[in-house]
Each structure stands twice: as structure tokens, then as C-alpha cells.
Design a protein around this motif. Structure first.
Motif, PDB file in Angstrom:
ATOM      1  N   HIS A  89       0.746  -1.106   0.107  1.00 34.55           N
ATOM      2  CA  HIS A  89      -0.041   0.018   0.039  1.00 34.55           C
ATOM      3  C   HIS A  89       0.756   1.189  -0.089  1.00 34.55           C
ATOM      4  CE1 HIS A  89      -4.040  -1.873   1.465  1.00 34.55           C
ATOM      5  NE2 HIS A  89      -3.601  -2.276   0.110  1.00 34.55           N
ATOM      6  N   VAL A  92       1.865   1.957  -3.611  1.00 31.48           N
ATOM      7  CA  VAL A  92       0.853   2.483  -4.239  1.00 31.48           C
ATOM      8  C   VAL A  92       0.824   3.978  -3.940  1.00 31.48           C
ATOM      9  CG1 VAL A  92      -1.748   2.878  -4.736  1.00 31.48           C
ATOM     10  CG2 VAL A  92      -0.429   0.588  -4.456  1.00 31.48           C
ATOM     11  N   MET A  93       0.758   4.369  -2.514  1.00 33.06           N
ATOM     12  CA  MET A  93       0.685   5.710  -2.307  1.00 33.06           C
ATOM     13  C   MET A  93       1.748   6.755  -2.685  1.00 33.06           C
ATOM     14  SD  MET A  93      -1.074   5.528   1.630  1.00 33.06           S
ATOM     15  CE  MET A  93      -0.097   4.122   2.325  1.00 33.06           C
ATOM     16  N   ILE A 131      -3.949  -2.537  -4.234  1.00 32.50           N
ATOM     17  CA  ILE A 131      -4.851  -2.440  -3.204  1.00 32.50           C
ATOM     18  C   ILE A 131      -5.370  -3.622  -2.580  1.00 32.50           C
ATOM     19  CG2 ILE A 131      -7.080  -1.155  -2.035  1.00 32.50           C
ATOM     20  CD1 ILE A 131      -6.381   1.096  -4.112  1.00 32.50           C
ATOM     21  N   ASP A 135      -4.685  -5.819   1.011  1.00 32.56           N
ATOM     22  CA  ASP A 135      -5.551  -6.096   1.844  1.00 32.56           C
ATOM     23  C   ASP A 135      -5.816  -7.502   2.193  1.00 32.56           C
ATOM     24  OD1 ASP A 135      -6.815  -3.464   1.714  1.00 32.56           O
ATOM     25  OD2 ASP A 135      -8.349  -3.993   0.267  1.00 32.56           O
ATOM     26  N   ILE A 170      -0.724   2.072  11.104  1.00 30.67           N
ATOM     27  CA  ILE A 170      -1.764   2.724   9.847  1.00 30.67           C
ATOM     28  C   ILE A 170      -1.991   4.391  10.221  1.00 30.67           C
ATOM     29  CG2 ILE A 170      -4.078   2.745   9.051  1.00 30.67           C
ATOM     30  CD1 ILE A 170      -4.112  -0.343   9.558  1.00 30.67           C
ATOM     31  N   GLN A 173       1.368   5.932   9.262  1.00 25.72           N
ATOM     32  CA  GLN A 173       1.579   6.264   7.932  1.00 25.72           C
ATOM     33  C   GLN A 173       0.639   7.342   7.426  1.00 25.72           C
ATOM     34  OE1 GLN A 173       0.827   2.025   6.702  1.00 25.72           O
ATOM     35  NE2 GLN A 173       2.449   2.532   5.343  1.00 25.72           N
ATOM     36  N   TYR A 174      -0.359   7.706   7.868  1.00 26.47           N
ATOM     37  CA  TYR A 174      -1.319   8.944   7.620  1.00 26.47           C
ATOM     38  C   TYR A 174      -0.548   9.918   7.959  1.00 26.47           C
ATOM     39  CZ  TYR A 174      -4.999  12.192   7.753  1.00 26.47           C
ATOM     40  OH  TYR A 174      -5.950  13.489   7.280  1.00 26.47           O
ATOM     41  N   MET A 177       2.116  10.833   5.676  1.00 29.04           N
ATOM     42  CA  MET A 177       1.563  11.534   4.259  1.00 29.04           C
ATOM     43  C   MET A 177       1.249  12.763   4.483  1.00 29.04           C
ATOM     44  SD  MET A 177      -1.244   9.561   1.949  1.00 29.04           S
ATOM     45  CE  MET A 177      -2.567  10.064   3.093  1.00 29.04           C
TER      46      MET A 177
ATOM     47  N   GLY B 128      -4.590   8.134  -0.914  1.00 28.14           N
ATOM     48  CA  GLY B 128      -3.710   7.366   0.264  1.00 28.14           C
ATOM     49  C   GLY B 128      -4.275   7.573   1.487  1.00 28.14           C
ATOM     50  N   SER B 129      -4.969   8.610   1.657  1.00 33.20           N
ATOM     51  CA  SER B 129      -5.932   8.641   3.052  1.00 33.20           C
ATOM     52  C   SER B 129      -6.797   7.627   2.739  1.00 33.20           C
ATOM     53  CB  SER B 129      -6.600   9.748   3.262  1.00 33.20           C
ATOM     54  OG  SER B 129      -5.418  10.932   3.049  1.00 33.20           O
ATOM     55  N   ILE B 131      -6.763   4.704   1.402  1.00 30.06           N
ATOM     56  CA  ILE B 131      -6.330   3.299   1.197  1.00 30.06           C
ATOM     57  C   ILE B 131      -6.118   3.132   2.828  1.00 30.06           C
ATOM     58  CG2 ILE B 131      -4.263   2.053   0.838  1.00 30.06           C
ATOM     59  CD1 ILE B 131      -4.104   3.519  -2.056  1.00 30.06           C
ATOM     60  N   LEU B 132      -5.511   4.164   3.369  1.00 25.83           N
ATOM     61  CA  LEU B 132      -5.149   3.930   4.955  1.00 25.83           C
ATOM     62  C   LEU B 132      -6.304   3.946   5.799  1.00 25.83           C
ATOM     63  CD1 LEU B 132      -2.057   6.367   5.450  1.00 25.83           C
ATOM     64  CD2 LEU B 132      -2.152   3.698   5.217  1.00 25.83           C
TER      65      LEU B 132
END
Lengths: 353, 353
Positions: A89, A92-93, A131, A135, A170, A173-174, A177, B128-129, B131-132
Motif C-alpha cells: 500500500h 501505491v501511495m 490495493i 488487503d 496505519i 502512515q497517515y 503522508m 492515500g488517505s 487506502i489507509l
């Protein structure tokens, strides 16, 4: 104790789990084979750091040897599927092209779409597939943990740490970003990201989980966490340094990838604190530019190094690593676990630039 | 039995779980509040179909009333977090603007990025947000199931179904995307997607899981699955019809959204089988065109209806629904569960066009 033997058991547990899932997936449809191949390719690499910390947390807290104990290898290895999910993930981001020296999952599926000349956008197909594969890894991680073979009581003790760890990584990671998006971050904010995105997730929580699985005393748990906390920060700071100065052959990522992705690391925050206004402006204008070329990377590296930020980061790595060793020395644990954890500390923070 | 009372208990369990997570998340950072708000907004809607089927599977297999039994409301409601994860990631993959009549999660975060004038791409930040956030929902779904309060034995029986269900729905979604990419699908392939992406996931497995949680006999489990299998297919066929002909006020999605997304549904496969070559060519040229306007949608609808595909789909819905009722009539279950499941069958397949 031999790190190689532990690694072998962890690998065996991991690949056996995936192999047990394979027929069920292919029974749904043969068309799912590319998902499995992409996962196989990703799992072929990786240092298995999180399972190793989990296992040595277990041993430090009195758990049996990996070859004697049923289930700990699988419970520890389940963290590698969690990490696979995070990497897939993340790529991807960050729109990363490579991972562990190979094409990232979304790029693999994108290429498959192009080769077949399918309808719609190849990039969107690649991202969608990645994605879903991420998952699947996230779901399988929990399944592997639950079906590890550890007894119910052990799982009941370890699961809250497993749960917390997922939420923390999680959320981390937010925040990572978000920092890249907001820019102009502070060292303090960068350190919060480090703590949750990486430090706790990579070291403190795996140790903590392993110790809880083994039914460790609060003293042992706390001693391990006191070792894991600073070591986790040192680990991520080392990763930040490698993300800017690392050898692509070592990191499996293109040179200077973090600069191109605009990561707001502690290293960058240190640089912005120390740089001249003109340098700071240059950094703000180039950081996160996907077109950043070798020359641009060299210029940014030169500013980061010249400002003293690199030295400051190395100093911080040394200080945190030393704190970890100190905690380890006084931890009430058996000597083989102490030795293994000391070796893991080296592996997690060694200079490879 | 009252559907309203069950719904209320399910909602209460769901929102209580999220409320228990809230302080821990905000303790990491206040900056995480938008993740929670996006989840709150999504969970405010939804029919709670999967929890309802899970609960009535439980009751049919001899489980106690929702107000008397500890844990079943939370275990059932955990499926709603799984569904939230699937919807959030689905909307990213399909680039959908709306969900349940509101902006989709990725569009919310994209708008937030724009409002603040942050660095980098707003769309990438939104994706991205989301996905998280989807990852968080997937992790929390398992956590909510495990911490539901059901006893260890019940969880041990239900967990394999929970695990299987996640693998099936993720694999089904990949196959769905693959069909859209490959185009020129068959009714048979479209039905495989229906089975795994939706039918099992929405009805058969929730019933199955509920029955296993209650320790149902193999006879009851098989009877419920025999009811759930055809009903699940009918449910998805109804959804396909609504995706083309549905009222946006009912579906929470723009009119004809499935056509714009190029979904290779059974309805589309039926149409391609029945259409003239010129019509088939028209469909292949417009299906999946993100620029498809009201006129294009009207033309496609007219071909789908005129070809007899809509009638064929309605006939299939009737036939599968009738099969489900037949299985239900002979199922060895208590009369209140039978009545509730009959009402759920109506809710899952009713014409709303």
C-alpha cells in the motif's frame, strides 16, 4: 542461538502459510494466480526484522526455543504479512516503482495490463490490484496469527498488542503522508511520525507482543520496551539516512527516493533548521519533485551533509542506540536472548552508506 | 422479533466500538481526527445487511436473543467494518465520487488537501488517505470480532468462516476488476464474480458465520447456506439492475454509475448475448467511458431493456429468490428466525427501480 536457524523457521512458517492458502485461492479462479505470484516475489525478500524481534521478545520472556515451541514461528511470521501489506500500500501511495530491488506490486499489475492490451487505464488497474493484494496480506496476517497454533491463553495475551500495532502503524502512515503534504514540518512532528509509523511498529511492539505471548512478567515486558523504544527510533533514523544517501543495491530502492517522494524526515527537519534561507528555499522547491534527477539529488545531499544535519542525525542514532544497549544490559532476561537482541540492534541500525 | 430492535443493537455495538477506539487514535495525534470523521460519516449510512444475516444465522442455529446474548451484536456488527473497508477501497479503485449519497472517502480527503492548499497532488493525497482508512477498517473489523465478548469456543468455530469470507471478497473484487479490464466477458464469468465478490460475502457467509458462532448443527448450517446461496446471487443481480436503472436517491450513487465504471455484470453479459452486432459494438464502445453523459446512459439503458436482458435478469432474480424461499421453508429452524429471514430476503432483492 543462531540467527540463521531462527530465520529459517520464520521463513518456513511464512511460506507454509501462503502455500496452504494457495489451493483455496486458485479454486475460486485460476485468474487469481498473479496475486499469488506478486506476493511470492515480495516475500522472497525482506530481513524478517519484525518476526525476529517478536521471537526474541518471546525468548527473553521465557518462551521455548523456536524448534521446541509450537506456534511461535507462525505468530512471529504473521508480522511479515502485515509488513507486506504496509509495503504494497505504501508503494501505491508513494507511486514507487521498485521494492526490494524488484518492480513494486502495482507496477507488476500495470505491466500485465499493458502486455494484454486490456481496456481502461493500466495504472488504475495496477493500483487497484495492489490495493487488493495489500488487503489480502492484512487479512492473512491476522488469520496467520490466530491459526499459529499458540494456545488460546497466549493468543489472548498477545492479541491486544497485535491490534494496537496495526492501528499505530496505519495512523503513523497517515501522519507521514500528512507531513509531506503540509511541508515545513518540525523535528518534533517528524519524530511523532517516526514513533508510530516505524519505531513502535518495527521493534517495540513486536518485542512487546512476543513477551506477552510468552506470558512475560511486567518487569520483563517493560525492560524489553525500554530497549525497543530508542532502538526503534534509531532504526528509522538510519532508514531516513539510507533513503537519501543509501546504495540502491542495499536498499532495493532508487537512489534518493525519499527526496523524490518528499518525505518529511527528521533528517530533512534538521536540515531546514540548520540551512541558510537560500538553501532552505532550494530544499522546499525541490523536495517531493517526482522529476528530481541525479544532479538535483546530489545538490540536496550536499546541503543536507553540509548543514551538519547528517552528522546530527548520526549522533542521534548513536545516542538512541546506546540507550537501547543500556536498557538491554540491565534487562532481567537470559543471556542468549540478550546476545541475540544485541545482534539485532546492530542489524537494525548499522551504517550501510 | 423486530428488525428495528436488532438494527438498533447492531448500530449500538458498531458505534460503541468506534467510540472506544477514538481516544487511542487521538492520543497519537489530533491530526488523525479527519480519519475518524470520514468513518463516522460512512457508518451513518448503510443497511447493515451482513450483520443482520449473521445475527439471524445465529438465532436460526439456536443462539439467544440479541438483548440476552453477550457478544453476538458486536461479532455481527464487525462485518459492517469489513464492508466499510471494502467500500472505501472500492471507491478508490472505481474513482467513485459518492457513496451512500455523500462524497466518497478519497474525495473528502482530496477536498481537505485542496482547501488547505497543501503540497503535492490533492487526488493522490485523497487516495492515500482512503487506502489507509480502509486498512484501518479492515484491521478493526477483525479486532471487533475478536473482542466481541463471545466465548472462546464460539469464536474458534466462527473464525474460519470470517477468514474465508475476507479472502473470498478480496479475490472476488480482483476478478471483478479483471473482467472490466478484459471486457467481452461471458455470463458464466460474470456469475463467478457475483458469487465471490458479493453473494457469498453478503449473505451466505454471514449466515454461515452466525450459525457457527451459535454452534449450529451441520443440518442447520447447510439449510441456511442453501437459502443464502441463491439469495446472494439474487441480491447481486438486483444490485446490478439498480446500478443501471436505479434511482440515485435510493442507491446513493449517480444514475448509471455501473455503466460509467464499465462493470461487466450479468446484466451486461445478457445484453451482449442478445444484442444486434451494431448494438453490441455500441455497448463495447461506451461501457466504461468515464465521460458517459445522460444521453449515453439513456441509449445504453434502452439497448439493455430492448434486448430482453433486463427481463431475463428479473426472471433470474425471481428464480433464485424462489429457490431461497424454498430452502427456507424446509429449513429446520425456529419460526421467528424463518420469518426474519423471509423479510431479509425481501429487503435484499426488492425492486426499487
Amino acid at each position: 542461538m543462531s540467527a540463521g536457524r531462527v530465520r529459517k523457521e520464520i521463513d518456513h512458517a511464512l511460506l507454509s502459510f501462503v502455500d496452504r492458502q494457495r489451493p483455496g485461492v486458485l479454486a475460486i479462479s485460476d485468474d487469481l494466480a498473479p496475486l499469488l505470484s506478486a506476493l511470492d516475489a515480495l516475500l522472497a525478500g525482506g530481513k524478517r526484522l519484525r518476526p525476529a524481534f517478536c521471537y526474541w521478545g518471546w525468548r527473553a520472556a521465557g518462551g521455548e526455543d523456536i524448534e521446541a515451541a509450537t506456534g511461535i514461528a507462525a505468530a512471529a511470521a504473521s508480522l511479515e504479512l502485515l509488513q507486506a501489506s504496509a509495503l504494497i500500500h505504501d508503494d501505491v501511495m508513494d507511486a514507487s516503482d521498485t521494492r526490494r530491488g524488484q518492480p513494486s506490486a502495482h507496477r507488476r499489475f500495470e505491466a500485465m495490463h499493458r502486455e494484454h492490451g486490456w481496456r481502461g487505464g493500466a495504472a488504475a488497474f495496477g493500483e487497484g490490484s495492489a490495493i487488493l493484494l495489500g488487503d489480502l496480506c492484512l487479512a492473512w496476517s491476522a488469520e496467520m496469527f490466530d491459526t499459529s497454533g499458540l494456545d488460546t491463553e497466549a493468543l489472548r495475551r498477545g492479541r491486544p498488542v497485535f491490534d494496537l500495532m496495526r492501528t499505530e502503524v496505519i495512523c503513523g502512515q497517515y501522519l507521514d503522508m500528512l507531513e509531506s503534504a503540509r511541508g515545513a514540518g518540525t523535528v518534533e512532528r517528524a519524530l511523532t511520525v517516526v514513533e508510530f509509523k516505524s519505531a513502535k511498529y518495527t521493534i517495540e511492539r513486536p518485542l512487546h507482543m512476543g513477551a506477552e505471548l510468552a506470558g512475560g512478567t511486567p518487569e520483563v515486558v517493560e525492560a524489553l520496551r525500554a530497549y525497543g523504544r530508542p532502538l526503534g527510533i534509531a532504526f528509522q533514523l538510519r532508514d531516513d539516512v539510507l533513503g537519501v544517501f543509501g546504495d540502491p543495491a542495499e536498499t532495493g530502492k532508487p537512489a534518493g527516493d525519499d527526496l523524490r517522494e518528499g518525505k518529511r524526515t527528521v533528517l530533512v527537519a534538521f536540515t531546514l533548521e540548520r540551512a541558510t534561507p537560500a538553501e532552505a528555499e532550494f530544499i522546499e522547491s525541490r523536495l517531493g519533485d517526482p522529476e528530481l534527477d541525479a544532479e538535483g539529488i546530489a545538490q540536496l545531499r550536499s546541503i543536507i551533509d553540509g548543514s551538519g544535519a547528517l552528522a546530527a542525525c548520526e549522533e542521534l542514532i548513536d545516542r538512541y542506540t546506546e540507550q537501547a544497549y543500556e536498557a538491554l544490559r540491565s534487562a532481567p532476561i537470559a543471556s542468549d536472548a540478550r546476545q541475540a537482541l544485541a545482534e539485532l540492534a546492530v542489524a537494525a541500525t548499522a551504517r550501510r552508506v
